[in-house]
Design an enzyme around this catalytic site. Structure first.
Site, mmCIF file in Angstrom:
data_model
loop_
_atom_site.group_PDB
_atom_site.id
_atom_site.type_symbol
_atom_site.label_atom_id
_atom_site.label_comp_id
_atom_site.label_asym_id
_atom_site.label_seq_id
_atom_site.Cartn_x
_atom_site.Cartn_y
_atom_site.Cartn_z
ATOM 1 N N SER A 20 0.875 -1.185 0.000
ATOM 2 C CA SER A 20 0.000 0.000 0.000
ATOM 3 C C SER A 20 0.900 1.219 0.000
ATOM 4 C CB SER A 20 -0.960 -0.015 1.190
ATOM 5 O OG SER A 20 -0.267 -0.225 2.394
ATOM 6 N N GLU A 33 1.166 5.547 0.571
ATOM 7 C CA GLU A 33 0.531 6.714 1.205
ATOM 8 C C GLU A 33 0.974 7.999 0.504
ATOM 9 O OE1 GLU A 33 0.252 6.650 5.517
ATOM 10 O OE2 GLU A 33 0.881 8.753 5.555
ATOM 11 N N ASP A 73 -3.092 14.777 15.609
ATOM 12 C CA ASP A 73 -2.196 15.477 16.532
ATOM 13 C C ASP A 73 -2.823 16.788 16.973
ATOM 14 O OD1 ASP A 73 -0.033 13.741 16.835
ATOM 15 O OD2 ASP A 73 0.623 14.188 14.796
ATOM 16 N N PHE A 89 11.357 15.806 11.806
ATOM 17 C CA PHE A 89 10.029 15.197 11.883
ATOM 18 C C PHE A 89 10.000 14.072 12.930
ATOM 19 C CE2 PHE A 89 6.607 12.403 10.229
ATOM 20 C CZ PHE A 89 5.574 13.321 10.398
ATOM 21 N N HIS A 107 3.604 -1.004 3.884
ATOM 22 C CA HIS A 107 2.960 0.286 3.590
ATOM 23 C C HIS A 107 4.087 1.304 3.390
ATOM 24 C CE1 HIS A 107 -0.303 3.300 3.888
ATOM 25 N NE2 HIS A 107 0.558 4.042 4.571
#
Ligand SMILES: Cc1cc2nc3c(=O)[nH]c(=O)nc-3n(C[C@H](O)[C@H](O)[C@H](O)COP(=O)(O)OP(=O)(O)OC[C@H]3O[C@@H](n4cnc5c(N)ncnc54)[C@H](O)[C@@H]3O)c2cc1C
Length: 312
Positions: free
Chosen positions: A33, A35, A127, A236, A286
């Site tokens: 998959s 994103e 978040d 990040f 993913h």
């Protein structure tokens, strides 16, 4: 007596032995998959669609589109997901969060997806909005992902994915409490979890053991982040609680201005990571594509993924 090797060949011959990894031809094709994030302007939209078209032939199980903090991308996420449903052969999944909206508003978004033929939701708490230090549920909103999963179940028979944290969510009271939250999300109706990215495969494999011991049977699909910009990864990761090992820093040392070498290193690191996972029996992955196709395409290829051949 000095037991250390006396010459180079002896040192090589007495070092630890590492077996070869299985080759993709001896393993089942992985389930993939991908994103994406919704684009902010026309140029980025064109880049995203180039990325989608490049990855589409790999026939992923689903492709997901993120939801900006506090619902800031609500309409862009919706438009991208709706276009994926209408114009491609792909199965789209829409990320949806609880932040900054009442239950009725979140339900409306989910209902609109159902009516557009979208059957897969990645259900997340979200978040805190920019400027807020801690997460506060919206009054009248879904408090956490578990509640959102239950709400979605009432709207339609969605395929639901949830988030999981091999290194423990930064707000968790303890690793066990975090695992309990994951189990509750799955028991509430999620069919799989997708993990936050990680770089040490041992961390993920130990997490799988803990999930299994806690009675979780749904797949905990590893989230793979091909790193091409190490400096922004560091920033990040500090926010989302993923650790960046020293060995990874050393691999990118001195390459700040050298994009080409960085990309070669990035492909090698991610390929090694997925091959070790695959050798350990994991066959679902993913990818956080960051809307760039090349690294994901190459790493998926190494895993054994090949473009689907059209029938006829
Ligand atoms: C695969 C993936 C995709 C993501 N996509 C997006 C996205 O598109 N948009 C976005 O904004 N964010 C996204 N995120 C980030 C996510 O929203 C944050 O990590 C958020 O802080 C937690 O979301 P969750 O759904 O895991 O929350 P939850 O499962 O509800 O909670 C996370 C953890 O917080 C703790 N916790 C929750 N509620 C309580 C409580 N009542 N008491 C004590 N502890 C509690 C638990 O340890 C729990 O495991 C994504 C994360 C992942 C892993």
């Amino acid at each position: 007596m000095n037991a250390s090797p006396s010459n180079t060949l002896e040192r090589w011959l007495t070092g630890p032995r590492v077996g070869t990894l299985p080759t993709p031809s001896s393993l089942p094709a992985p389930k993939l998959s991908f994103e994406f994030f919704p684009p902010k302007n026309e140029k980025l939209e064109a880049d995203l669609w180039t990325c989608i078209r490049r990855l589409e032939p790999l026939a992923p199980r689903f492709v997901s589109v993120t939801y900006g903090a506090g619902g800031s991308t609500r309409s862009r996420t919706h438009d991208t997901v709706a276009r994926l449903a209408k114009e491609t052969s792909l199965t789209p999944a829409a990320h949806l969060t609880c932040v900054g909206a009442t239950r009725e508003e979140v339900d409306e978004v989910a209902q609109a997806y159902w009516e557009a033929g979208v059957r897969h939701i990645v259900a997340l708490r979200g978040d805190p909005p920019a400027g807020a230090a801690t997460y506060e549920p919206h009054p009248g909103g879904y408090a956490q992902a578990e509640d959102l999963v239950r709400g979605l179940r009432r709207i339609g028979d969605f395929d639901i994915s949830v988030g999981a944290y091999p290194e423990v969510h930064p707000a968790a009271l303890s690793a066990d409490a975090d695992l309990d939250f994951l189990k509750r999300k799955i028991d509430a109706g999620a069919s799989r979890a997708v993990t936050q990215y990680f770089f040490d495969t041992d961390i993920y494999l130990r997490f799988l053991d803990r999930c299994h011991a806690a009675g979780i049977t749904a797949p905990i699909v590893p989230g793979i982040m091909p790193v091409s910009n190490f400096a922004s990864l560091k920033r990040f990761s500090a926010m989302c609680g993923a650790s960046v090992p020293d060995w990874l820093g050393r691999l990118f040392e001195g390459l700040d201005e050298d994009v080409d070498t960085r990309r070669l290193v990035a492909a090698t690191v991610a390929a090694e990571q997925v091959r070790i996972l695959q050798a350990n029996g994991v066959d679902e992955f993913h990818f956080y594509t960051l809307n760039r196709p090349d690294l994901t395409y190459a790493i998926a290829h190494i895993l054994g993924a090949r473009p689907a051949v059209a029938a006829g």
